[in-house]
Design a protein around this motif. Structure first.
Motif, PDB file in Angstrom:
ATOM      1  N   ILE A 190       0.849  -1.203   0.000  1.00 25.95           N
ATOM      2  CA  ILE A 190       0.000   0.000   0.000  1.00 25.95           C
ATOM      3  C   ILE A 190       0.882   1.250   0.000  1.00 25.95           C
ATOM      4  O   ILE A 190       0.585   2.228  -0.697  1.00 25.95           O
ATOM      5  N   THR A 191       1.975   1.220   0.741  1.00 25.01           N
ATOM      6  CA  THR A 191       2.885   2.374   0.782  1.00 25.01           C
ATOM      7  C   THR A 191       3.505   2.620  -0.587  1.00 25.01           C
ATOM      8  O   THR A 191       3.579   3.765  -1.045  1.00 25.01           O
TER       9      THR A 191
ATOM     10  N   LEU B 193      -6.617   8.976 -11.460  1.00 24.70           N
ATOM     11  CA  LEU B 193      -5.478   9.031 -10.537  1.00 24.70           C
ATOM     12  C   LEU B 193      -5.793   9.879  -9.304  1.00 24.70           C
ATOM     13  O   LEU B 193      -5.311   9.586  -8.203  1.00 24.70           O
ATOM     14  N   PHE B 194      -6.601  10.916  -9.479  1.00 27.86           N
ATOM     15  CA  PHE B 194      -7.042  11.754  -8.363  1.00 27.86           C
ATOM     16  C   PHE B 194      -7.819  10.903  -7.350  1.00 27.86           C
ATOM     17  O   PHE B 194      -7.564  10.956  -6.140  1.00 27.86           O
ATOM     18  N   VAL B 195      -8.742  10.110  -7.851  1.00 30.73           N
ATOM     19  CA  VAL B 195      -9.547   9.247  -6.978  1.00 30.73           C
ATOM     20  C   VAL B 195      -8.667   8.178  -6.335  1.00 30.73           C
ATOM     21  O   VAL B 195      -8.784   7.902  -5.135  1.00 30.73           O
ATOM     22  N   ALA B 196      -7.778   7.575  -7.116  1.00 28.82           N
ATOM     23  CA  ALA B 196      -6.887   6.543  -6.570  1.00 28.82           C
ATOM     24  C   ALA B 196      -6.005   7.113  -5.465  1.00 28.82           C
ATOM     25  O   ALA B 196      -5.822   6.479  -4.413  1.00 28.82           O
ATOM     26  N   TYR B 197      -5.475   8.323  -5.683  1.00 33.64           N
ATOM     27  CA  TYR B 197      -4.644   8.964  -4.655  1.00 33.64           C
ATOM     28  C   TYR B 197      -5.460   9.191  -3.383  1.00 33.64           C
ATOM     29  O   TYR B 197      -4.987   8.910  -2.275  1.00 33.64           O
ATOM     30  N   GLY B 198      -6.667   9.686  -3.525  1.00 36.47           N
ATOM     31  CA  GLY B 198      -7.512   9.928  -2.357  1.00 36.47           C
ATOM     32  C   GLY B 198      -7.803   8.653  -1.577  1.00 36.47           C
ATOM     33  O   GLY B 198      -7.734   8.635  -0.339  1.00 36.47           O
ATOM     34  N   LEU B 199      -8.110   7.575  -2.285  1.00 28.38           N
ATOM     35  CA  LEU B 199      -8.369   6.307  -1.611  1.00 28.38           C
ATOM     36  C   LEU B 199      -7.111   5.768  -0.931  1.00 28.38           C
ATOM     37  O   LEU B 199      -7.175   5.229   0.176  1.00 28.38           O
ATOM     38  N   LEU B 200      -5.975   5.941  -1.586  1.00 33.73           N
ATOM     39  CA  LEU B 200      -4.731   5.482  -0.983  1.00 33.73           C
ATOM     40  C   LEU B 200      -4.330   6.323   0.221  1.00 33.73           C
ATOM     41  O   LEU B 200      -3.725   5.809   1.170  1.00 33.73           O
ATOM     42  N   VAL B 201      -4.660   7.602   0.213  1.00 29.51           N
ATOM     43  CA  VAL B 201      -4.412   8.439   1.402  1.00 29.51           C
ATOM     44  C   VAL B 201      -5.210   7.885   2.582  1.00 29.51           C
ATOM     45  O   VAL B 201      -4.686   7.742   3.688  1.00 29.51           O
ATOM     46  N   LEU B 202      -6.467   7.548   2.338  1.00 28.82           N
ATOM     47  CA  LEU B 202      -7.299   7.006   3.423  1.00 28.82           C
ATOM     48  C   LEU B 202      -6.767   5.658   3.904  1.00 28.82           C
ATOM     49  O   LEU B 202      -6.762   5.391   5.118  1.00 28.82           O
ATOM     50  N   ALA B 203      -6.295   4.824   2.979  1.00 28.54           N
ATOM     51  CA  ALA B 203      -5.714   3.536   3.371  1.00 28.54           C
ATOM     52  C   ALA B 203      -4.428   3.741   4.170  1.00 28.54           C
ATOM     53  O   ALA B 203      -4.197   3.061   5.178  1.00 28.54           O
ATOM     54  N   MET B 204      -3.605   4.685   3.728  1.00 27.21           N
ATOM     55  CA  MET B 204      -2.357   4.964   4.445  1.00 27.21           C
ATOM     56  C   MET B 204      -2.643   5.509   5.838  1.00 27.21           C
ATOM     57  O   MET B 204      -1.969   5.153   6.802  1.00 27.21           O
ATOM     58  N   ALA B 205      -3.619   6.382   5.944  1.00 28.47           N
ATOM     59  CA  ALA B 205      -3.965   6.960   7.243  1.00 28.47           C
ATOM     60  C   ALA B 205      -4.394   5.865   8.220  1.00 28.47           C
ATOM     61  O   ALA B 205      -4.033   5.899   9.401  1.00 28.47           O
TER      62      ALA B 205
ATOM     63  N   LEU C 216      -3.649   2.451   7.916  1.00 29.77           N
ATOM     64  CA  LEU C 216      -2.576   1.477   8.143  1.00 29.77           C
ATOM     65  C   LEU C 216      -1.423   2.033   8.974  1.00 29.77           C
ATOM     66  O   LEU C 216      -0.858   1.340   9.815  1.00 29.77           O
ATOM     67  N   HIS C 217      -1.071   3.287   8.728  1.00 32.65           N
ATOM     68  CA  HIS C 217       0.068   3.897   9.423  1.00 32.65           C
ATOM     69  C   HIS C 217      -0.357   4.751  10.614  1.00 32.65           C
ATOM     70  O   HIS C 217       0.480   5.422  11.209  1.00 32.65           O
ATOM     71  N   ARG C 218      -1.653   4.780  10.870  1.00 31.09           N
ATOM     72  CA  ARG C 218      -2.201   5.510  12.021  1.00 31.09           C
ATOM     73  C   ARG C 218      -1.830   6.988  12.010  1.00 31.09           C
ATOM     74  O   ARG C 218      -1.321   7.526  12.993  1.00 31.09           O
ATOM     75  N   TRP C 219      -2.077   7.603  10.860  1.00 31.61           N
ATOM     76  CA  TRP C 219      -1.835   9.043  10.753  1.00 31.61           C
ATOM     77  C   TRP C 219      -2.865   9.785  11.588  1.00 31.61           C
ATOM     78  O   TRP C 219      -4.011   9.361  11.736  1.00 31.61           O
ATOM     79  N   ARG C 220      -2.471  10.917  12.087  1.00 27.71           N
ATOM     80  CA  ARG C 220      -3.406  11.796  12.791  1.00 27.71           C
ATOM     81  C   ARG C 220      -4.334  12.458  11.770  1.00 27.71           C
ATOM     82  O   ARG C 220      -4.033  12.465  10.572  1.00 27.71           O
ATOM     83  N   PRO C 221      -5.440  13.032  12.211  1.00 21.14           N
ATOM     84  CA  PRO C 221      -6.383  13.637  11.259  1.00 21.14           C
ATOM     85  C   PRO C 221      -5.798  14.799  10.450  1.00 21.14           C
ATOM     86  O   PRO C 221      -6.088  14.926   9.253  1.00 21.14           O
ATOM     87  N   TRP C 222      -4.982  15.634  11.072  1.00 23.39           N
ATOM     88  CA  TRP C 222      -4.460  16.801  10.352  1.00 23.39           C
ATOM     89  C   TRP C 222      -3.604  16.420   9.149  1.00 23.39           C
ATOM     90  O   TRP C 222      -3.846  16.912   8.050  1.00 23.39           O
ATOM     91  N   PRO C 223      -2.592  15.555   9.282  1.00 24.02           N
ATOM     92  CA  PRO C 223      -1.833  15.162   8.085  1.00 24.02           C
ATOM     93  C   PRO C 223      -2.684  14.462   7.032  1.00 24.02           C
ATOM     94  O   PRO C 223      -2.438  14.600   5.835  1.00 24.02           O
ATOM     95  N   THR C 224      -3.692  13.732   7.480  1.00 24.43           N
ATOM     96  CA  THR C 224      -4.582  13.066   6.526  1.00 24.43           C
ATOM     97  C   THR C 224      -5.351  14.097   5.711  1.00 24.43           C
ATOM     98  O   THR C 224      -5.447  13.979   4.477  1.00 24.43           O
ATOM     99  N   LEU C 225      -5.875  15.113   6.367  1.00 23.75           N
ATOM    100  CA  LEU C 225      -6.595  16.176   5.646  1.00 23.75           C
ATOM    101  C   LEU C 225      -5.667  16.953   4.720  1.00 23.75           C
ATOM    102  O   LEU C 225      -6.053  17.314   3.600  1.00 23.75           O
ATOM    103  N   VAL C 226      -4.446  17.191   5.171  1.00 23.19           N
ATOM    104  CA  VAL C 226      -3.480  17.892   4.319  1.00 23.19           C
ATOM    105  C   VAL C 226      -3.163  17.045   3.090  1.00 23.19           C
ATOM    106  O   VAL C 226      -3.086  17.550   1.971  1.00 23.19           O
ATOM    107  N   ALA C 227      -2.980  15.739   3.283  1.00 26.84           N
ATOM    108  CA  ALA C 227      -2.693  14.848   2.152  1.00 26.84           C
ATOM    109  C   ALA C 227      -3.842  14.849   1.153  1.00 26.84           C
ATOM    110  O   ALA C 227      -3.620  14.880  -0.061  1.00 26.84           O
ATOM    111  N   LEU C 228      -5.065  14.841   1.643  1.00 23.09           N
ATOM    112  CA  LEU C 228      -6.227  14.883   0.741  1.00 23.09           C
ATOM    113  C   LEU C 228      -6.296  16.223   0.019  1.00 23.09           C
ATOM    114  O   LEU C 228      -6.572  16.278  -1.183  1.00 23.09           O
ATOM    115  N   ALA C 229      -6.016  17.310   0.720  1.00 25.14           N
ATOM    116  CA  ALA C 229      -6.057  18.638   0.101  1.00 25.14           C
ATOM    117  C   ALA C 229      -4.949  18.808  -0.926  1.00 25.14           C
ATOM    118  O   ALA C 229      -5.098  19.577  -1.887  1.00 25.14           O
TER     119      ALA C 229
END
Length: 112
Positions: A5-6, A50-62, A64-77
């Motif tokens: 996934i990474t 690719l935009f949709v795939a990136y967004g889904l992978l951000v959610l999967a990474m968040a 799996l890697h236990r990201w906090r909400p702020w970095p997850t929102l930044v990654a989506l933005a």
């Protein structure tokens, strides 16, 4: 699974940025002197996927890697402005957010 996934996340971040470039070139050709829409017709759907795939992978990474909400929102933005996915991916790699959190990542402790 975590490593796969990474790797997919990193590939999607790079591919999304490249598709942005292709779409921007297609838009320049469409609205510039040639007035040809073929670049937008080809790269628009590719960039969208690719935009949709990136967004889904951000959610999967968040997750799996236990990201906090702020970095997850930044990654989506970062999917919205051109090339920001590359910046986020480099930033996350420097901060160790792309490394696994499993047993093998811990330093070995002597026994006895």
């Amino acid at each position: 699974m975590r490593e796969k996934i990474t790797r997919l996340f990193v590939a999607a971040a790079v591919a999304e940025a490249c598709s942005w470039l292709a779409l921007l070139i297609g838009m320049a050709v469409k609205y510039g002197p040639p007035g040809n829409e073929i670049g937008v017709q080809i790269f628009g759907p590719i960039h969208g996927a690719l935009f949709v795939a990136y967004g889904l992978l951000v959610l999967a990474m968040a997750r799996l890697h236990r990201w906090r909400p702020w970095p997850t929102l930044v990654a989506l933005a970062c999917a919205v402005p051109p090339f920001a996915t590359l910046v986020f991916e480099r930033w996350a790699a420097r901060r160790g957010m792309l490394r696994g959190t499993g047993e093998r990542d811990r330093p070995l402790t002597p026994v006895g």
